[in-house]
Structures are given as structure tokens and as C-alpha cells.
Design an enzyme around this catalytic site. Sequence first.
Site, PDB file in Angstrom:
ATOM      1  CG  ASP A 183      -1.778   1.255   1.292  1.00  0.00           C
ATOM      2  OD1 ASP A 183      -2.612   1.431   0.388  1.00  0.00           O
ATOM      3  OD2 ASP A 183      -1.601   2.050   2.236  1.00  0.00           O
ATOM      4  CD  GLU A 267      -4.138   0.766  -3.407  1.00  0.00           C
ATOM      5  OE1 GLU A 267      -5.313   0.870  -3.006  1.00  0.00           O
ATOM      6  OE2 GLU A 267      -3.232   1.549  -3.078  1.00  0.00           O
ATOM      7  CB  CYS A 334     -13.020  -5.277   7.797  1.00  0.00           C
ATOM      8  SG  CYS A 334     -12.354  -6.299   9.148  1.00  0.00           S
ATOM      9  CB  CYS A 337     -15.657  -9.472   8.749  1.00  0.00           C
ATOM     10  SG  CYS A 337     -15.823  -7.669   8.768  1.00  0.00           S
ATOM     11  CB  CYS A 353     -14.018  -4.011  11.587  1.00  0.00           C
ATOM     12  SG  CYS A 353     -15.389  -4.729  10.646  1.00  0.00           S
ATOM     13  CB  CYS A 358     -15.806  -7.984  12.536  1.00  0.00           C
ATOM     14  SG  CYS A 358     -14.066  -8.039  12.050  1.00  0.00           S
ATOM     15  CG  ASP A 365      -1.098   3.310   5.787  1.00  0.00           C
ATOM     16  OD1 ASP A 365      -2.163   3.686   5.244  1.00  0.00           O
ATOM     17  OD2 ASP A 365      -0.239   4.093   6.221  1.00  0.00           O
TER      18      ASP A 365
END
Length: 405
Positions: A183, A267, A334, A337, A353, A358, A365
Site C-alpha cells: 500500500d 494498486e 475490513c 470480515c 471494523c 467483527c 495502511d
Amino acid sequence: MLSGRRYRLELTALQAAQCLEFADVCRAVWNTGLEQRREYRRRGGWMNYAPQCAELAEAKREHAWLKTAPSHVLQQTLRDLDRACREHGTFKVRWRSKARWSPSFRFPDPKQISVERLGRKWGRVKLPKLGWVRFRWSRPLGGEIRSVTVSRRAGHWFLSFLVDDQAITPDRHAMPGSAVGIDRGVKSAAVTSDGVFHDRTFITAGETARYRRLQQRVSRQRKGSANRHKTVAAIGKIMARIADRRADFCALTASRITARNAVVVLEDLRTRNMTASAAGTSDQPGTNVRRKSGLNRAILDKGWHRLELALANAARYTGTALVKVSPAYTSQRCHACGSVTEGNRESQAIFVCKNPGCGNTDHADVNAAKNIKAAGLAVSACGDLGTSRSVKQEPVGRATGRTSA
């Protein structure tokens, strides 16, 4: 495998003047050739490299100043122009401005290039019309020379060899099965899914203060004056040191990550679009211009695109697969979950979350890097390493022989 080797030149005053003259001639050939191509496109025609090269030979008979630069250097300029126009479009290729363009030119024929080592720290290269030129032998060539590029940066001339190091990309990574997601951010340049933060300060406090003073000084100086030219050169030296530190950081980080992972997931970010100005036009002025300009500087300072290029280069030597995935919702989902809520990311660093069942907490990050890794592994499992298709897995019903709903 083709690789680059850059060295710092030690030119005499005469050789420095010759290099600048060669670069000016190449710049004139580039701009003239680009204007000719644009004029042909306006009339519905197309101009290629071959007729332009023939017209260059005729122009050299009429204009003696074109003969000061080696012929194959000018021909290489037209080849580069032809490639740029084919890849980006004739009207998107930029002019080479004398004020903003860094002088450079390339010798494409290795038969006309000779290299000798003079000692532990010095070597010399023989170039057409320049003769023997000394350079600092900071690293071995490590391959067969294919071409040589001479360029000027921050007041110094550099020599770049394109060499074939005979390396071959491995069929299999040394650590098969290993994978990592990355990231890229503005607080830390890169955060991996295993919780490692890669970052470095590229400018010191003293350089920051000096840079601001030079910016204030240049704003009060008259354009075109000798003092303004000196101030701009001083700013260029600071920016060159920053760029060198950023390049070193990206190369070192990419080498470490690719050596330990067979799959690296990023990404699919369009950095150029993300750092576009928000000023707008006189008819439609932009909003939050100051905030957007600050974000643009932060993104460019961390070198997002430079890190991506460094990873692609290092992956050639380790056999690492570089996968790009859609950046949508990677920072809001998240990892535990899979729920997506804007409130999950409470701040730049805190992820909590909001799903009642959860309650997962993590560094924001790191959580995003884990989502990026999971998306990349899903793409790899489907046999799709591109970014044009969905990163989702195939429907379960197809695998069991049933049609999906």
C-alpha cells in the site's frame, strides 16, 4: 537482459561546450521534426522516420551548423521522435524548450565507442567528435555496450551506458509461494501486508530552509537575468540530491521486496491523473486547490510511480510476478470480515471494523495492504494478471458443474 550504468563525466571546457552544442542541434532537429509532423497531421497526412531522415541529409548541405553534431546522433533523435509520436500521438508529444529541457543526446552505434579503464576510480570512453572523455569508474560495466547517452543534470554531465548483462529471468522464484501486498501512502512511502513500513526522509531540515529562501529570491529576480539563472541552478542542485535519494530508496526497497516474494501486488494507480492540478479554468475555477496541491506534492515526494518502475526492474532478475489490482475500497474494507464502511477508517493510521460481529483493529495502511494482497492472489488464482477484468474469483457453481445464479 538490458540494463543501465550511469557515470559522472569529467569534461574539459572544450568538451563541455561541444556537448552543449550537440544537445542544442538535437533539440532543434526534434522541434523542427515535430512541427513538420503536426503540419502533416493537420492536412490529413502522415510523416515517418525515413522521409524525415532523407530531408535531414539534404538540410545538412544547406545549413552547416547541422554538421557539428554526429550524423547518427541526429538520426537517433528522429527515431526517438518517431517512437514518441507513435506511442503518445503527434499532438501530445512535448516541445524541447531551451529553458526547461535537460540537454541530452545518444550515440546508438557501439562500434564507434571504445572504453578503457585508467585506474581504480577513473576510466575513459572514446565518442565520435568528442574524442576520449574521462569518467568516474564508480561501478563495473558488467555487459556488452549497446548505446551511450550523454546528459546534463544539476550542472554536471553524466554518461549512461545501455549494456546487455546476459542475465536471464528465472523461470521460478527462489521462494515460491511467497506473496506480499504493498500500500503506497503519503505518510509512509510503502507499507507491506506483513507489517513492514518502508520510508525515508529525502530532504534535510537545512535543505528545506535553503530551498524556501531560494524560492523567495527567485520570485523577486527578473526573468532572464544572470542572477536568476544562478538561483535556479542552486535550486536544481537541491532537487537533484532529493531525486537521487528517492531513486536510491526505491531501488533498495524494490530489491529487498522482490528477493523475498514470488508475487508482489500493487494498486493500479494512475499517478499522473491523481497529481493533476485542481485549479480549473477561468470559466470553471477549481475547489480546494490549496489542499489538492499539498496532496499532489506529498504523492510526488514519496515517488509512487518510481517505486513501481523499480519493482518491475528488480522483478526481472528474481522471477517475481508483479500484479496490479483495482484500488477501490482497499482502505475501507475490513480484511478479517470483508465489510466495507466509510467509518471503518477512523483516521490516517487507525482502522476499526464497525461490523458488530467483527471489531477487528489494525493499522489502516497494513489493513489496506492485506486487502491488496488478497485481491492479487485472487487474480493470480483465476489466471488473470491484468487489470482490465474483475479481481473476483470465478463462481463456485462453475467449478462444481452447476450454473451460477
